[in-house]
Design an enzyme around this catalytic site. Structure first.
Site, PDB file in Angstrom:
ATOM      1  N   SER A 109      39.548  46.719  78.435  1.00  0.00           N
ATOM      2  CA  SER A 109      38.088  46.658  78.245  1.00  0.00           C
ATOM      3  C   SER A 109      37.522  48.068  78.226  1.00  0.00           C
ATOM      4  CB  SER A 109      37.458  45.884  79.409  1.00  0.00           C
ATOM      5  OG  SER A 109      36.049  45.992  79.374  1.00  0.00           O
ATOM      6  N   TYR A 111      37.334  43.933  88.313  1.00  0.00           N
ATOM      7  CA  TYR A 111      37.427  43.797  86.850  1.00  0.00           C
ATOM      8  C   TYR A 111      37.797  45.136  86.206  1.00  0.00           C
ATOM      9  CZ  TYR A 111      36.617  42.487  82.052  1.00  0.00           C
ATOM     10  OH  TYR A 111      36.800  42.254  80.700  1.00  0.00           O
TER      11      TYR A 111
HETATM   12  N1  NAP Z   1      33.944  39.179  75.851  1.00  0.00           N
HETATM   13  C1  NAP Z   1      33.803  40.439  76.239  1.00  0.00           C
HETATM   14  O1  NAP Z   1      32.686  40.990  76.227  1.00  0.00           O
HETATM   15  C2  NAP Z   1      34.999  41.242  76.656  1.00  0.00           C
HETATM   16  C3  NAP Z   1      34.883  42.633  76.712  1.00  0.00           C
HETATM   17  C4  NAP Z   1      35.999  43.389  77.083  1.00  0.00           C
HETATM   18  C5  NAP Z   1      37.196  42.761  77.381  1.00  0.00           C
HETATM   19  N2  NAP Z   1      37.288  41.405  77.322  1.00  0.00           N
HETATM   20  C6  NAP Z   1      38.581  40.796  77.654  1.00  0.00           C
HETATM   21  O2  NAP Z   1      39.032  40.047  76.546  1.00  0.00           O
HETATM   22  C7  NAP Z   1      39.948  39.041  76.996  1.00  0.00           C
HETATM   23  C8  NAP Z   1      39.603  37.726  76.332  1.00  0.00           C
HETATM   24  O3  NAP Z   1      38.326  37.311  76.767  1.00  0.00           O
HETATM   25  P1  NAP Z   1      37.277  36.616  75.804  1.00  0.00           P
HETATM   26  O4  NAP Z   1      36.130  37.526  75.684  1.00  0.00           O
HETATM   27  O5  NAP Z   1      37.934  36.109  74.585  1.00  0.00           O
HETATM   28  O6  NAP Z   1      36.802  35.433  76.771  1.00  0.00           O
HETATM   29  P2  NAP Z   1      36.901  33.824  76.635  1.00  0.00           P
HETATM   30  O7  NAP Z   1      36.334  33.396  75.333  1.00  0.00           O
HETATM   31  O8  NAP Z   1      36.274  33.306  77.883  1.00  0.00           O
HETATM   32  O9  NAP Z   1      38.470  33.551  76.647  1.00  0.00           O
HETATM   33  C9  NAP Z   1      39.222  33.755  77.806  1.00  0.00           C
HETATM   34  C10 NAP Z   1      40.596  33.127  77.627  1.00  0.00           C
HETATM   35  O10 NAP Z   1      41.365  33.376  78.823  1.00  0.00           O
HETATM   36  C11 NAP Z   1      41.920  32.151  79.255  1.00  0.00           C
HETATM   37  N3  NAP Z   1      42.096  32.105  80.697  1.00  0.00           N
HETATM   38  C12 NAP Z   1      41.161  32.389  81.654  1.00  0.00           C
HETATM   39  N4  NAP Z   1      41.663  32.157  82.879  1.00  0.00           N
HETATM   40  C13 NAP Z   1      42.938  31.732  82.697  1.00  0.00           C
HETATM   41  C14 NAP Z   1      43.979  31.306  83.582  1.00  0.00           C
HETATM   42  N5  NAP Z   1      43.811  31.239  84.906  1.00  0.00           N
HETATM   43  N6  NAP Z   1      45.166  30.934  83.046  1.00  0.00           N
HETATM   44  C15 NAP Z   1      45.366  30.958  81.715  1.00  0.00           C
HETATM   45  N7  NAP Z   1      44.429  31.334  80.826  1.00  0.00           N
HETATM   46  C16 NAP Z   1      43.225  31.717  81.313  1.00  0.00           C
HETATM   47  C17 NAP Z   1      40.942  31.074  78.774  1.00  0.00           C
HETATM   48  O11 NAP Z   1      41.627  29.834  78.564  1.00  0.00           O
HETATM   49  P3  NAP Z   1      41.492  28.506  79.475  1.00  0.00           P
HETATM   50  O12 NAP Z   1      40.134  28.517  80.114  1.00  0.00           O
HETATM   51  O13 NAP Z   1      41.694  27.404  78.494  1.00  0.00           O
HETATM   52  O14 NAP Z   1      42.621  28.638  80.448  1.00  0.00           O
HETATM   53  C18 NAP Z   1      40.521  31.637  77.427  1.00  0.00           C
HETATM   54  O15 NAP Z   1      41.441  31.260  76.430  1.00  0.00           O
HETATM   55  C19 NAP Z   1      39.836  39.030  78.528  1.00  0.00           C
HETATM   56  O16 NAP Z   1      40.952  39.684  79.080  1.00  0.00           O
HETATM   57  C20 NAP Z   1      38.559  39.804  78.802  1.00  0.00           C
HETATM   58  O17 NAP Z   1      38.580  40.427  80.051  1.00  0.00           O
HETATM   59  C21 NAP Z   1      36.221  40.634  76.951  1.00  0.00           C
END
Ligand code: NAP
Length: 266
Positions: free
Chosen positions: A140, A154
């Site tokens: 991130s 985080y």
């Molecule tokens: N969105 C942002 O602004 C942002 C910015 C920087 C970095 N990121 C990073 O990008 C990555 C993806 O996030 P996203 O933005 O795509 O969010 P998202 O739409 O909420 O997706 C998160 C994914 O992680 C999975 N997950 C969460 N907890 C889990 C667990 N205990 N076991 C297995 N799978 C789990 C969820 O699947 P299930 O709930 O089906 O298990 C979902 O598929 C993350 O690492 C996040 O920190 C996001």
């Protein structure tokens, strides 16, 4: 046909689902894992029909220490090895550190740090032997700016992934295994709905700061192909990372002290 296999964690939503589509569009078979298996099945079918590649789905909760082993055992049972790994699953845990339960923080470290490390450790030997591999650790922009109060581990967990990726990138450079830390800023996905900060963050940030999950995943794919150790997608986030690097540490912390509560829930 002998296609390569990409394993994507957190493939049921957001950046992970976008990554799975991009990898499939480049000819990878994809193994999708997350907890919500109905979502994984729907995406797997969409990808099969659209790109004509094979798909596997594995339901797993990465907060359970045995999950990485189970996922890889499932792939082995289907005669498959991992050529590309996208450690993407993640979430935010709002609140002040001392006011959260240790069990929540322990599970957080398991999902955000231990599981990605274990999956990489278990798969990189095969990649080295075959002389080809791709590892993307989704970190991130939070890893590249000073820490803020709230969601305490985080930024720390993402900074860990950046350093881990840089070291692995150097260790595996001669083996045909590319390693990249992908450092997106605000990205449209379910992330801020899942942690209850959607309204707070939407009110605090201009839309030009945000990228789509597709754009983020495309930048990550391009970066790992080019074997760049760290990738910050989008000009605004690149500028923020550059300013944060140049800023004296105490100025950065002062900025976080005054602005952090606009996007972090304590
Ligand atoms: N969105 C942002 O602004 C942002 C910015 C920087 C970095 N990121 C990073 O990008 C990555 C993806 O996030 P996203 O933005 O795509 O969010 P998202 O739409 O909420 O997706 C998160 C994914 O992680 C999975 N997950 C969460 N907890 C889990 C667990 N205990 N076991 C297995 N799978 C789990 C969820 O699947 P299930 O709930 O089906 O298990 C979902 O598929 C993350 O690492 C996040 O920190 C996001």
């Amino acid at each position: 046909m002998d296609r390569r296999l990409a394993l994507v964690t957190g493939a049921s939503a957001g950046i992970g689902a976008a990554f799975a589509r991009i990898l499939a569009s480049h000819g990878y078979d994809v193994a999708l894992t997350a907890r919500r298996t109905d979502r994984l099945e729907a995406l797997a079918e969409e990808i099969r029909l659209r790109y004509g590649v094979e798909t596997l789905t594995v339901g797993a909760d990465l907060s359970e220490p045995e999950a990485p082993g189970h996922i890889l055992d499932h792939l082995t049972a289907h005669g498959r090895t991992v050529d590309a790994l996208v450690n993407n699953a993640g979430y935010g845990l709002p609140g002040a550190y001392g006011e959260t339960l240790w069990a929540e923080q322990r599970a957080f470290i398991q999902v955000m740090v231990t599981a990605p490390c274990e999956l990489a450790h278990r798969t990189l030997g095969g990649m080295q032997q075959r002389g080809f591999g791709r590892i993307v650790n989704v970190a991130s922009l939070a890893a590249l700016i000073p820490g803020a109060a709230g969601a305490t581990l985080y930024a720390a967990s993402k900074a860990f992934l950046v350093k881990f990726s840089q070291s692995l990138h150097l260790e595996l450079a001669a083996d045909g295994v590319h390693v990249t830390a992908l450092c997106p800023g605000f990205t449209y996905s379910e992330f801020h709905d899942a942690n209850g900060t959607r309204a707070l963050v939407s009110a605090a940030t201009p839309t030009w700061l945000w990228l789509g999950a597709d754009e983020v995943a495309a930048a990550g794919y391009e970066a790992v192909e080019a074997n760049r150790a760290v990738c910050v997608p989008g000009a605004p986030s690149k500028a923020i990372a550059a300013v944060a690097k140049a800023l004296p540490e105490e100025w950065g912390l002062a900025l976080m002290a005054s602005q952090g509560s606009r996007f972090r829930k304590l």
